[in-house]
Write an enzyme that holds these catalytic residues in place. Structure first.
Site, short mmCIF file in Angstrom:
data_model
loop_
_atom_site.label_atom_id
_atom_site.label_comp_id
_atom_site.label_asym_id
_atom_site.label_seq_id
_atom_site.Cartn_x
_atom_site.Cartn_y
_atom_site.Cartn_z
N LYS A 103 -9.91 0.47 -2.37
CA LYS A 103 -9.93 0.01 -0.84
C LYS A 103 -10.34 1.47 -0.25
O LYS A 103 -10.00 2.35 -0.32
CB LYS A 103 -8.68 -0.34 -0.70
CG LYS A 103 -8.18 -0.47 0.92
CD LYS A 103 -7.01 -1.30 1.28
CE LYS A 103 -6.39 -1.05 2.52
NZ LYS A 103 -5.33 -1.66 3.11
N ASP A 127 0.82 -1.32 0.19
CA ASP A 127 -0.04 0.03 -0.08
C ASP A 127 0.91 1.24 0.07
O ASP A 127 1.55 1.60 1.02
CB ASP A 127 -0.88 0.01 1.19
CG ASP A 127 -1.94 -0.91 1.31
OD1 ASP A 127 -1.96 -1.93 0.41
OD2 ASP A 127 -3.01 -0.84 1.74
N LYS A 181 -6.74 3.56 -3.16
CA LYS A 181 -7.25 3.51 -1.79
C LYS A 181 -7.26 4.86 -1.35
O LYS A 181 -6.63 6.01 -1.56
CB LYS A 181 -6.00 2.99 -0.68
CG LYS A 181 -6.29 2.67 0.40
CD LYS A 181 -5.22 1.94 1.20
CE LYS A 181 -5.17 2.24 2.60
NZ LYS A 181 -3.91 1.39 3.52
#
Length: 214
Positions: A180, A89, A151
């Protein structure tokens, strides 16, 4: 739908101890979460604890500000993969993005994706620092790379995910990448709203409360 498999069970606090990381991994195994999400210093340890389970090791790169130089992010991502990370991430350089340096953002994502060598990369755009037009632009940039997810948030800035923004992101990327939602998802109602808005994965430190009656 097995909601448990949508959850990245997260512990990213600076004062997280080894005992807390162990508990995180044990909970992830018990509740069959998609992954544990930790800082890179814990990747090797988590990899060892989770061997033999279906739980992946996810880690953050360039976290939480995204302001690291690109070679630093690339090294951090590559080192994490070497240590056993399955998912990365990464945080974009938000200052460069807001300065209009879109080519730099796109290239940085591509470099991290390349060093991840086929492993899942999620790109954190920190939506709380962007307006709707900027969120759309950031999602479009991510869609042009081979990143797997865009995300919402680090959870360490001025705000986290909300259903309206998740829907905006999903409407922008369509089926090109997944979304996400992370930051502030603490109860079952919020979880339901995020999934209905189009979230494919949920990053939360409240995973156990979201899937159990404990």
């Amino acid at each position: 739908m097995n909601v448990n498999k949508l959850i990245d069970h997260t512990l990213l606090k600076a004062n997280a101890t080894k005992d807390q990381i162990t508990k995180l991994c044990n909970e992830a195994i018990k509740y069959e979460f998609a992954s544990v999400c930790v800082n890179t210093c814990w990747v090797d340890y988590c990899h060892g604890l989770l061997q033999g389970s279906d739980v992946k090791v996810c880690c953050t790169v360039g976290f939480p500000l995204g302001a690291n130089a690109t070679p630093v992010k690339v090294f951090e991502a590559g080192n994490a993969i070497k240590d056993g990370a399955h998912e990365i991430d990464m945080v974009i350089n938000i200052g460069e993005f807001l300065s209009g340096n879109y080519g730099m953002i796109e290239n940085e994502i591509k470099e991290v994706v390349a060093v991840a060598d086929g492993h899942c990369v999620k790109v954190i755009i920190e939506t709380c620092l962007l307006n709707d037009e900027q969120i759309i632009k950031a999602c479009e940039l991510v869609s042009k790379t081979k990143a797997a997810f865009v995300k919402t948030s680090t959870g360490f800035s001025t705000g986290g995910a909300n259903p309206r923004i998740v829907k905006l992101m999903k409407d922008t990327v369509g089926d090109t990448v997944k979304v996400k939602a992370a930051g502030g998802v603490r109860n079952k109602e919020e979880l339901k709203l995020m999934i209905e808005a189009g979230a494919d994965r949920i990053g939360t430190s409240s995973g156990v409360a979201l899937v159990s009656d404990e």
